[in-house]
Design an enzyme around this catalytic site. Sequence first.
Site, PDB file in Angstrom:
ATOM      1  N   LYS A  40      32.144  58.536  37.171  1.00 21.95           N
ATOM      2  CA  LYS A  40      32.008  59.093  36.038  1.00 21.95           C
ATOM      3  C   LYS A  40      30.417  59.801  36.649  1.00 21.95           C
ATOM      4  CE  LYS A  40      31.861  56.023  32.258  1.00 21.95           C
ATOM      5  NZ  LYS A  40      31.904  54.914  31.764  1.00 21.95           N
ATOM      6  N   ARG A 108      26.132  54.240  30.476  1.00 22.58           N
ATOM      7  CA  ARG A 108      26.908  54.459  30.942  1.00 22.58           C
ATOM      8  C   ARG A 108      27.338  53.895  32.094  1.00 22.58           C
ATOM      9  NH1 ARG A 108      30.072  60.049  29.441  1.00 22.58           N
ATOM     10  NH2 ARG A 108      31.670  58.901  29.638  1.00 22.58           N
ATOM     11  N   GLY A 117      36.261  44.797  33.233  1.00 20.66           N
ATOM     12  CA  GLY A 117      34.835  44.038  33.813  1.00 20.66           C
ATOM     13  C   GLY A 117      33.676  44.328  33.874  1.00 20.66           C
ATOM     14  N   MET A 119      30.523  46.752  31.927  1.00 18.37           N
ATOM     15  CA  MET A 119      30.203  46.694  31.249  1.00 18.37           C
ATOM     16  C   MET A 119      30.696  48.145  30.440  1.00 18.37           C
ATOM     17  SD  MET A 119      25.552  46.394  29.816  1.00 18.37           S
ATOM     18  CE  MET A 119      25.758  48.245  29.017  1.00 18.37           C
ATOM     19  N   ARG A 352      38.023  62.974  34.438  1.00 14.29           N
ATOM     20  CA  ARG A 352      38.886  62.193  36.550  1.00 14.29           C
ATOM     21  C   ARG A 352      40.488  62.773  36.032  1.00 14.29           C
ATOM     22  NH1 ARG A 352      38.389  56.389  33.078  1.00 14.29           N
ATOM     23  NH2 ARG A 352      39.613  57.041  31.480  1.00 14.29           N
ATOM     24  N   HIS A 470      44.536  50.748  25.778  1.00 12.54           N
ATOM     25  CA  HIS A 470      44.111  50.674  27.151  1.00 12.54           C
ATOM     26  C   HIS A 470      45.990  49.894  27.172  1.00 12.54           C
ATOM     27  CE1 HIS A 470      43.221  46.982  29.183  1.00 12.54           C
ATOM     28  NE2 HIS A 470      42.587  47.591  29.758  1.00 12.54           N
ATOM     29  N   ARG A 576      75.868  44.689  60.108  1.00 11.80           N
ATOM     30  CA  ARG A 576      76.191  43.053  59.865  1.00 11.80           C
ATOM     31  C   ARG A 576      77.335  43.188  60.508  1.00 11.80           C
ATOM     32  NH1 ARG A 576      72.891  43.854  56.369  1.00 11.80           N
ATOM     33  NH2 ARG A 576      70.680  42.862  56.538  1.00 11.80           N
ATOM     34  N   SER A 778      65.717  47.260  68.461  1.00 17.49           N
ATOM     35  CA  SER A 778      65.541  46.665  67.215  1.00 17.49           C
ATOM     36  C   SER A 778      64.991  46.068  66.790  1.00 17.49           C
ATOM     37  CB  SER A 778      66.603  47.385  66.377  1.00 17.49           C
ATOM     38  OG  SER A 778      66.804  47.606  65.173  1.00 17.49           O
ATOM     39  N   GLY A 780      64.373  42.952  65.128  1.00 17.08           N
ATOM     40  CA  GLY A 780      64.405  42.131  64.127  1.00 17.08           C
ATOM     41  C   GLY A 780      63.273  41.332  63.683  1.00 17.08           C
ATOM     42  N   ASN A 782      62.527  40.054  60.383  1.00 14.38           N
ATOM     43  CA  ASN A 782      62.258  38.627  60.438  1.00 14.38           C
ATOM     44  C   ASN A 782      62.731  37.119  60.750  1.00 14.38           C
ATOM     45  OD1 ASN A 782      63.342  40.202  57.499  1.00 14.38           O
ATOM     46  ND2 ASN A 782      66.047  39.348  57.624  1.00 14.38           N
ATOM     47  N   CYS A 846      65.169  46.241  62.036  1.00 10.84           N
ATOM     48  CA  CYS A 846      65.779  46.511  61.274  1.00 10.84           C
ATOM     49  C   CYS A 846      65.340  45.105  59.843  1.00 10.84           C
ATOM     50  CB  CYS A 846      67.609  46.444  61.823  1.00 10.84           C
ATOM     51  SG  CYS A 846      67.747  44.927  62.735  1.00 10.84           S
ATOM     52  N   TYR A 866      62.159  54.400  64.333  1.00  9.94           N
ATOM     53  CA  TYR A 866      62.745  54.506  62.887  1.00  9.94           C
ATOM     54  C   TYR A 866      62.878  53.630  62.750  1.00  9.94           C
ATOM     55  CZ  TYR A 866      66.996  52.359  64.848  1.00  9.94           C
ATOM     56  OH  TYR A 866      67.727  51.467  65.863  1.00  9.94           O
TER      57      TYR A 866
HETATM   58  P1  ADP Z   1      34.546  54.159  29.233  1.00 13.82           P
HETATM   59  O1  ADP Z   1      34.291  53.892  30.891  1.00 13.82           O
HETATM   60  O2  ADP Z   1      34.872  52.850  28.642  1.00 13.82           O
HETATM   61  O3  ADP Z   1      35.181  55.900  29.537  1.00 13.82           O
HETATM   62  P2  ADP Z   1      32.373  55.897  28.302  1.00 13.82           P
HETATM   63  O4  ADP Z   1      31.406  55.866  29.302  1.00 13.82           O
HETATM   64  O5  ADP Z   1      33.664  56.981  28.729  1.00 13.82           O
HETATM   65  O6  ADP Z   1      33.127  54.327  28.408  1.00 13.82           O
HETATM   66  O7  ADP Z   1      32.367  55.417  26.832  1.00 13.82           O
HETATM   67  C1  ADP Z   1      33.424  55.917  26.099  1.00 13.82           C
HETATM   68  C2  ADP Z   1      33.031  56.646  24.832  1.00 13.82           C
HETATM   69  O8  ADP Z   1      31.927  57.133  24.758  1.00 13.82           O
HETATM   70  C3  ADP Z   1      32.986  58.342  25.579  1.00 13.82           C
HETATM   71  O9  ADP Z   1      34.468  58.171  25.373  1.00 13.82           O
HETATM   72  C4  ADP Z   1      32.209  59.053  24.702  1.00 13.82           C
HETATM   73  O10 ADP Z   1      33.170  59.325  23.861  1.00 13.82           O
HETATM   74  C5  ADP Z   1      31.734  58.443  23.869  1.00 13.82           C
HETATM   75  N1  ADP Z   1      29.962  58.697  24.832  1.00 13.82           N
HETATM   76  C6  ADP Z   1      29.503  58.281  25.836  1.00 13.82           C
HETATM   77  N2  ADP Z   1      28.379  58.674  26.098  1.00 13.82           N
HETATM   78  C7  ADP Z   1      28.298  59.394  24.809  1.00 13.82           C
HETATM   79  C8  ADP Z   1      27.222  60.854  24.834  1.00 13.82           C
HETATM   80  N3  ADP Z   1      26.401  60.749  25.746  1.00 13.82           N
HETATM   81  N4  ADP Z   1      27.293  60.888  23.423  1.00 13.82           N
HETATM   82  C9  ADP Z   1      28.302  60.686  22.917  1.00 13.82           C
HETATM   83  N5  ADP Z   1      29.264  59.838  22.607  1.00 13.82           N
HETATM   84  C10 ADP Z   1      29.160  59.058  23.911  1.00 13.82           C
HETATM   85 MG    MG Z   2      35.004  57.411  29.025  1.00 15.84          MG
END
Ligand code: ADP
Ligand code: MG
Length: 895
Positions: A40, A108, A117, A119, A352, A470, A576, A778, A780, A782, A846, A866
Site C-alpha cells: 500500500k 493503514r 489478520g 489490522m 495495486r 470479500h 501402459r 524415464s 517412474g 511414483n 512419467c 520432458y
Molecule cells: P484495506 O487494506 O482493507 O484496503 P485501506 O487502508 O485501503 O484498507 O482502507 C480502507 C478504506 O478506507 C479505503 O478504501 C478508503 O476508502 C478509506 N481510507 C483510507 N485512508 C483514507 C484517507 N486518508 N482518506 C479517506 N478515506 C480513507
Molecule cells: Mg484498501
Amino acid sequence: MSQRDVRTSSSSGHTETFIFDFDHAHDIEPMHLRSLLGGKGANLAEMTRLGLPVPPGFTISTTACRAFMHQGWPSGLDAEIAAAVARLEERMGRRLGDARDPLLVSVRSGAQFSMPGMMDTVLNLGLNDDSAAALASLSGDERFAYDSYARFIAMFARIVLGLDPTPFDERLHAAMTEENVLAEGNLSADVNRRLVGEYRHLVEELTGHPFPTDPATQLHLAIEAIFSSWGGARARAFREREGIDHDLGTAATVQSMVFGNRDQSSGTGVAFTRNPSTGEPTPYGDFMRNAQGEDVVAGTSITQPLDELDDAFPEAAAQLRLVFTQLEQHFRDMCDIEFTIEQGRLWMLQTRRGMRTGAAALRIAVDMVADEHIALTREEAVSRITPDHLAQVLHSSFAPDARYEVLTSGLAASPGAAVGRAYFSAEAAVAAHARGEAVILVRTETSPDDVAGLLVSEGVVTSRGGLVSHAAVVARGWGVPAVVGASELVLDGDRARVGTEVIAEGDWLSLEGSTGAVVRGRVPLASHAAPPEMTTLLGWADEVRAGHLAVRANADTAADARAARERGAEGIGLCRTEHMFLGPDRLPVVREMILADNDADYQRSLERLLEVQREDFLGIFEAMDGLHVTVRLLDPPLHEFLPDLEELLVKEATLGLSADEQRLLAAARYWHEENPMLGVRGVRLGVVKPGLYAMQVRAIIEAAQHRRALGGDPHVEIMIPLTISAPELALARGWVEEAMAGSRSEHANLDVRIGTMIETPRAALVADQIARHADFFSFGTNDLTQMTFGFSRDDVEGKLMAPYLAAGLLAHNPFDVLDAEGVAQLIRLAIERGRGANPELAIGICGEHGGDPASIATLYDCGVDYVSCSPFRVPTARLAAAHAVLARRGVSDRL
Ligand code: ADP
Ligand code: MG
Ligand code: MG
C-alpha cells in the site's frame, strides 16, 4: 504551500531511518520498494510520483516493525513520528487535534504481500471534543463532523483497542431505527453527538480507561496495534500456509483524510481498470454517495455500479478514466483502485495489481501484448498466468442437459460450478472437509476469518455483498466458484431459509458461479470450452519452452492419445500395456496364458494376445503420428489379472469350485505375494515368463510397420520397467532386438529406441552402468518415491499422510509434490551418471509428478528433457514447464 516547496522541504536532509513521506526521493521507483514500504505504502508513493491526486502522508517502514518485533517500540521512532507529523501539518496547513482547523489522518496497515489478520484501517484519527467542534464550525456541517467523530470512536474501539463491536453496533442500529434511516451518513447531528457520548462511555466501561483524546496518543496506539497485528495468530497461520517469511514485518501508513462522507457531492468507491471476471477492457466497480471507507466493500450497504459515476460526478468520472489509463500503462497490468470524491474532487487512496479470474487473466495478458502502449512481452504474459488461472478456465459448469430448478440466485462472483453439502461456518466446513465431504460454504457475508473455510470449499454462497465483497474477491483469487448477494437466503445458525424452504446443515447444494444460480440437490456438471486466449497463451508457453522442456502425456488408448494431442501433448511418455490386458475380451486370454501348463497352450495364448495388442498400438501410433510413443512392457504383478484369492477361498468353502476355478485358485495361490509392490513385476516378470515381452515387442513392431505401410510416421520407444541392474537391461534389450530382427524385414529404417524406467534407488545409483544399454531413461517417480521413502503408497496415503502433514513431519504429500530434498537427489545423480556414460541419453519422467507445477520446476532443475502426465493435466504442464524455463532466465511474476 506550493508543490515545489513541498518537494524541497521533504528532501531537506532529515536523516530518518524508519519513515518515508509519500514524495520521498527514493533511488528507485517506490513501486519496487514493497518490502520496505509495504504494498500500500509503495503504491501510494508511486501514485504521488506520477502526479496523481493522493492525499499527502508518510509510511513507517517494515524496518520499524521488525525492530518492534525484536526489541519492542524502537527508540527514536516517537521522535521520527513527531517530525513526520510536523511536516505533514505544515504541508496541510492544519494541526492534529487543533481546536480551530484540525488535521485528521487515517492509519493503514500494509505488508509486502497482502494478508488476512492484519489490522484494519482507522479513519478520522485526531478527533476529540475540541477538534470535532472545530470541524463542525469550519465545515458548517455538524452532521458531517459528528458522523466522522462517532465512526472514529467505534472504529478505534474495535480495531485498536480490540473491543467487541457488538454493543457499538447495537447503539448505531438503534439510532438508525429511531431516525428511520438506512445509511449511517443520514443520521442527524444530534444523534451522532449522542452516539459519541455513548461510545465513549462504552470504551471506559469496557477498558477501565477513558477514551484517549490526545491525538499523539491515538496515533501511537494505532501504529503499535498495526505492528502487533503482524504477530497475530491469523496472520501467522496465513503466512505458514503461503510460505511467507514471518520476519518481513508490515508497514504502517499515516495519511491525511479526505471525506467521502462530507455531503451528497461526495462519495467513495472501488474499481478495477478492467472487468476482473471476464477481462473485458471496461472499468468495473461500485461507489456510494456520502459514504466513507469500507462502506462500499463491506457488502452491507447499497452501492451503485461504476457506470453511474458519470451522472453522479461527471468531472471526477472523466478524471478517473484518465487515471485508469495512466495506471495501466504504468503498472502494465490491470489495477484495482480505491478512490474517494470530496465535494466533487477526486482523490486516489490505493492501487495495486487486481485479482482476477482465470478467464480474465488470460484475456488481459493477451490483450496487453497487443496493446502498443503497454507492450507486454509474450514471456511476461506467460509468467502472469498461474496454474490456478488455467484450472479455472478448464473448470466445469452445470451439464447443458441437466434438469434442475433454481432455488435462488445471486451475483455471479467467481466462475465454475460446484456441488457439495451446505455448511454455515468456516469451522463446520473445515470439519466436514476433513471427513472427506464436498462442502458448500454458506454465509451471510465472509470476512478474513472465513478464509480457511473458503479454501476447503467446492463453492461459496453469501446472502449479502457485491462483486467486490470479500467473499467474491477471495473466491476469484482461489478459483472457488462463488455466488454472492443471494439476498433471498436468510441464515439462522446451522440452517438457512429461502421463503419457506429450509436448508439444513449437510443438505446437498449446487451452484454455478458463472450465472449466480443456487440449486438444491446435486446437479451433474460438464466441463466447458476454454476461452480462445488460452490457446494463444499456451502457444506462447510452448515457444518459451521449445528445445528446453517438452510435455508428453500418459495415454493407454487411441482415444486418450487423441485427447492428449488436442491438449498439446508432444508425444506419449508412458503407454501402459497392462490396461490392454484387462478388457473383457482379453482377460480370459491373459488367464489362459497364466494357467497354461504346456508350451503349445502358452504360445497359443501369446499369439492371441499379440493380435489384440497390435490393433491397440496401431490406433495409438496413428493418433500420435510423427511423435514419440513410449510403450512400457507389462509391469504389474500377475495376481492382478487373477480373481481375488480370498473370494475364491470363500467360494471353495461355501459353494464349491468348478474345475476351471480350481485351476485359478491354484494360480492365485502361486502368484500371491506378501508385498506385491516389491515382488515379481516389471522386467522380473519378463524373466520368469519367457516370451511374454517378446510377444509384446512383436506386436509393437508389427503395428509400427503396418503404420509405415499406410504412410504413417511412427516413432517407437520400448521401455523396460523396474530395472535394477545393467545385466538385467542387457538381457531385456536382447529380447527386444531379437524380436525386432525377427519381424522388421520390410521396414528396416523404422525408428525404434530402447530404454528403461528408473524407479528403484539401485537403478539410480548404478545409472552409469545401465545407461550403456539404454537409449533413454524415464523416471517412474511414483515407484521411486515409494521406494526411497519406504512408503507403501496405498497403505501410507490412507493412514499416515494426514497426521504427518498435520504434525509438520512432511511439508507435502510426496506423491503429489516431488520430494525436492530426497528423491530429486537420486534423479539428479542418475541423470549425471547416466549422461556421463551415454551422452546421447534422452531423459523423461512419467510419474504423476509430471503434471504438478512445483514438481515440474524441480525436474527441470534436475535436467530432464520432458515430463509426461495425464492428458487432462497437459495444459497445466505446458504452462508450468514454460515457467520453469523462464525462472532460469530470471523472468517471474511473483508480486
Ligand atoms: P484495506 O487494506 O482493507 O484496503 P485501506 O487502508 O485501503 O484498507 O482502507 C480502507 C478504506 O478506507 C479505503 O478504501 C478508503 O476508502 C478509506 N481510507 C483510507 N485512508 C483514507 C484517507 N486518508 N482518506 C479517506 N478515506 C480513507
Ligand atoms: Mg484498501
Ligand atoms: Mg512403476
